[in-house]
Design a protein around this motif. Sequence first.
Motif, PDB file in Angstrom:
ATOM      1  N   MET A   1       0.846  -1.183   0.000  1.00  0.00           N
ATOM      2  CA  MET A   1       0.000   0.000   0.000  1.00  0.00           C
ATOM      3  C   MET A   1       0.885   1.237   0.000  1.00  0.00           C
ATOM      4  O   MET A   1       2.021   1.188   0.449  1.00  0.00           O
ATOM      5  CB  MET A   1      -0.871   0.040   1.275  1.00  0.00           C
ATOM      6  CG  MET A   1      -1.698  -1.179   1.533  1.00  0.00           C
ATOM      7  SD  MET A   1      -2.543  -1.092   3.116  1.00  0.00           S
ATOM      8  CE  MET A   1      -3.921  -0.096   2.656  1.00  0.00           C
ATOM      9  N   THR A   2       0.346   2.337  -0.454  1.00  0.00           N
ATOM     10  CA  THR A   2       1.047   3.609  -0.329  1.00  0.00           C
ATOM     11  C   THR A   2       0.761   4.170   1.065  1.00  0.00           C
ATOM     12  O   THR A   2      -0.223   3.773   1.715  1.00  0.00           O
ATOM     13  CB  THR A   2       0.569   4.624  -1.387  1.00  0.00           C
ATOM     14  OG1 THR A   2      -0.797   4.932  -1.127  1.00  0.00           O
ATOM     15  CG2 THR A   2       0.754   4.078  -2.796  1.00  0.00           C
ATOM     16  N   PRO A   3       1.589   5.097   1.550  1.00  0.00           N
ATOM     17  CA  PRO A   3       1.292   5.710   2.846  1.00  0.00           C
ATOM     18  C   PRO A   3      -0.098   6.359   2.885  1.00  0.00           C
ATOM     19  O   PRO A   3      -0.784   6.293   3.897  1.00  0.00           O
ATOM     20  CB  PRO A   3       2.396   6.753   3.006  1.00  0.00           C
ATOM     21  CG  PRO A   3       3.542   6.201   2.220  1.00  0.00           C
ATOM     22  CD  PRO A   3       2.895   5.529   1.031  1.00  0.00           C
ATOM     23  N   GLU A   4      -0.511   6.951   1.766  1.00  0.00           N
ATOM     24  CA  GLU A   4      -1.826   7.599   1.714  1.00  0.00           C
ATOM     25  C   GLU A   4      -2.939   6.571   1.888  1.00  0.00           C
ATOM     26  O   GLU A   4      -3.924   6.811   2.604  1.00  0.00           O
ATOM     27  CB  GLU A   4      -2.003   8.350   0.388  1.00  0.00           C
ATOM     28  CG  GLU A   4      -1.100   9.562   0.244  1.00  0.00           C
ATOM     29  CD  GLU A   4       0.354   9.225  -0.090  1.00  0.00           C
ATOM     30  OE1 GLU A   4       0.624   8.115  -0.620  1.00  0.00           O
ATOM     31  OE2 GLU A   4       1.232  10.048   0.216  1.00  0.00           O
ATOM     32  N   GLN A   5      -2.802   5.414   1.230  1.00  0.00           N
ATOM     33  CA  GLN A   5      -3.809   4.356   1.382  1.00  0.00           C
ATOM     34  C   GLN A   5      -3.825   3.847   2.818  1.00  0.00           C
ATOM     35  O   GLN A   5      -4.887   3.602   3.390  1.00  0.00           O
ATOM     36  CB  GLN A   5      -3.509   3.199   0.430  1.00  0.00           C
ATOM     37  CG  GLN A   5      -3.710   3.518  -1.028  1.00  0.00           C
ATOM     38  CD  GLN A   5      -3.139   2.433  -1.926  1.00  0.00           C
ATOM     39  OE1 GLN A   5      -2.074   1.889  -1.657  1.00  0.00           O
ATOM     40  NE2 GLN A   5      -3.851   2.136  -3.011  1.00  0.00           N
ATOM     41  N   LEU A   6      -2.636   3.686   3.395  1.00  0.00           N
ATOM     42  CA  LEU A   6      -2.543   3.160   4.749  1.00  0.00           C
ATOM     43  C   LEU A   6      -3.180   4.100   5.761  1.00  0.00           C
ATOM     44  O   LEU A   6      -3.829   3.644   6.702  1.00  0.00           O
ATOM     45  CB  LEU A   6      -1.078   2.890   5.118  1.00  0.00           C
ATOM     46  CG  LEU A   6      -0.844   2.265   6.476  1.00  0.00           C
ATOM     47  CD1 LEU A   6      -1.509   0.886   6.547  1.00  0.00           C
ATOM     48  CD2 LEU A   6       0.636   2.144   6.764  1.00  0.00           C
ATOM     49  N   LYS A   7      -3.028   5.405   5.569  1.00  0.00           N
ATOM     50  CA  LYS A   7      -3.631   6.376   6.491  1.00  0.00           C
ATOM     51  C   LYS A   7      -5.132   6.141   6.628  1.00  0.00           C
ATOM     52  O   LYS A   7      -5.683   6.221   7.723  1.00  0.00           O
ATOM     53  CB  LYS A   7      -3.396   7.804   6.002  1.00  0.00           C
ATOM     54  CG  LYS A   7      -2.022   8.327   6.258  1.00  0.00           C
ATOM     55  CD  LYS A   7      -1.940   9.766   5.736  1.00  0.00           C
ATOM     56  CE  LYS A   7      -0.508  10.223   5.655  1.00  0.00           C
ATOM     57  NZ  LYS A   7      -0.406  11.575   5.066  1.00  0.00           N
TER      58      LYS A   7
ATOM     59  N   ILE B   1       2.283  -6.217   5.579  1.00  0.00           N
ATOM     60  CA  ILE B   1       1.849  -5.301   4.529  1.00  0.00           C
ATOM     61  C   ILE B   1       3.024  -4.390   4.208  1.00  0.00           C
ATOM     62  O   ILE B   1       3.575  -3.735   5.099  1.00  0.00           O
ATOM     63  CB  ILE B   1       0.631  -4.457   4.967  1.00  0.00           C
ATOM     64  CG1 ILE B   1      -0.576  -5.361   5.205  1.00  0.00           C
ATOM     65  CG2 ILE B   1       0.322  -3.391   3.927  1.00  0.00           C
ATOM     66  CD1 ILE B   1      -1.790  -4.643   5.762  1.00  0.00           C
ATOM     67  N   GLU B   2       3.411  -4.369   2.949  1.00  0.00           N
ATOM     68  CA  GLU B   2       4.486  -3.484   2.520  1.00  0.00           C
ATOM     69  C   GLU B   2       3.910  -2.097   2.286  1.00  0.00           C
ATOM     70  O   GLU B   2       2.901  -1.940   1.601  1.00  0.00           O
ATOM     71  CB  GLU B   2       5.127  -3.999   1.232  1.00  0.00           C
ATOM     72  CG  GLU B   2       6.252  -3.111   0.748  1.00  0.00           C
ATOM     73  CD  GLU B   2       6.888  -3.612  -0.533  1.00  0.00           C
ATOM     74  OE1 GLU B   2       6.427  -4.629  -1.091  1.00  0.00           O
ATOM     75  OE2 GLU B   2       7.841  -2.957  -0.983  1.00  0.00           O
ATOM     76  N   ILE B   3       4.562  -1.093   2.861  1.00  0.00           N
ATOM     77  CA  ILE B   3       4.174   0.295   2.662  1.00  0.00           C
ATOM     78  C   ILE B   3       5.140   0.852   1.626  1.00  0.00           C
ATOM     79  O   ILE B   3       6.328   1.010   1.891  1.00  0.00           O
ATOM     80  CB  ILE B   3       4.244   1.086   3.980  1.00  0.00           C
ATOM     81  CG1 ILE B   3       3.379   0.388   5.041  1.00  0.00           C
ATOM     82  CG2 ILE B   3       3.802   2.532   3.756  1.00  0.00           C
ATOM     83  CD1 ILE B   3       3.681   0.796   6.449  1.00  0.00           C
ATOM     84  N   VAL B   4       4.644   1.084   0.447  1.00  0.00           N
ATOM     85  CA  VAL B   4       5.481   1.432  -0.696  1.00  0.00           C
ATOM     86  C   VAL B   4       5.668   2.941  -0.762  1.00  0.00           C
ATOM     87  O   VAL B   4       4.716   3.687  -0.963  1.00  0.00           O
ATOM     88  CB  VAL B   4       4.838   0.925  -2.012  1.00  0.00           C
ATOM     89  CG1 VAL B   4       5.731   1.245  -3.192  1.00  0.00           C
ATOM     90  CG2 VAL B   4       4.563  -0.562  -1.927  1.00  0.00           C
ATOM     91  N   GLY B   5       6.921   3.365  -0.566  1.00  0.00           N
ATOM     92  CA  GLY B   5       7.241   4.783  -0.700  1.00  0.00           C
ATOM     93  C   GLY B   5       7.691   5.084  -2.114  1.00  0.00           C
ATOM     94  O   GLY B   5       7.737   4.210  -2.979  1.00  0.00           O
ATOM     95  N   LYS B   6       8.063   6.338  -2.336  1.00  0.00           N
ATOM     96  CA  LYS B   6       8.535   6.739  -3.658  1.00  0.00           C
ATOM     97  C   LYS B   6       9.856   6.073  -4.004  1.00  0.00           C
ATOM     98  O   LYS B   6      10.151   5.825  -5.164  1.00  0.00           O
ATOM     99  CB  LYS B   6       8.673   8.257  -3.728  1.00  0.00           C
ATOM    100  CG  LYS B   6       7.342   8.974  -3.657  1.00  0.00           C
ATOM    101  CD  LYS B   6       7.518  10.469  -3.672  1.00  0.00           C
ATOM    102  CE  LYS B   6       6.153  11.139  -3.509  1.00  0.00           C
ATOM    103  NZ  LYS B   6       6.280  12.585  -3.362  1.00  0.00           N
ATOM    104  N   THR B   7      10.661   5.798  -2.973  1.00  0.00           N
ATOM    105  CA  THR B   7      11.938   5.112  -3.163  1.00  0.00           C
ATOM    106  C   THR B   7      12.030   3.968  -2.159  1.00  0.00           C
ATOM    107  O   THR B   7      11.232   3.883  -1.221  1.00  0.00           O
ATOM    108  CB  THR B   7      13.139   6.067  -2.924  1.00  0.00           C
ATOM    109  OG1 THR B   7      13.159   6.444  -1.538  1.00  0.00           O
ATOM    110  CG2 THR B   7      13.044   7.307  -3.798  1.00  0.00           C
TER     111      THR B   7
END
Length: 98
Positions: free
Chosen positions: A16-22, A39-45
């Motif tokens: 998930m992206t941080p925004e989705q996780l929020k 759950i992997e939190i996918v950042g830009k890098t």
Amino acid sequence: MGLDNEKVMIMLEKSMTPEQLKKLIFQAIRTVNEEKTPIEIVGKTENESAVLISKNEYEKLQSELNWNQDAEMEIVQKRMRDNSGFTDITNGIDWDNL
């Protein structure tokens, strides 16, 4: 207006992206604890990414890591005492044959 459980479960992915996780943090915490699925939190890098795991899984990993380090240290100390473990590191260490 909240999301019903069925929609939340569909939205929870293994990454998930941080925004989705929020939006889904409490459900994500419940999921990693109940299903023991990270759950992997996918950042830009890669350096901005992380993995959410349950506290129990984290403690198991820490325990295993500590156990492995203790076992390796015992081997090092034994070799130091009986001088059986001399390793020439001039050209690097062949970790597979220690």
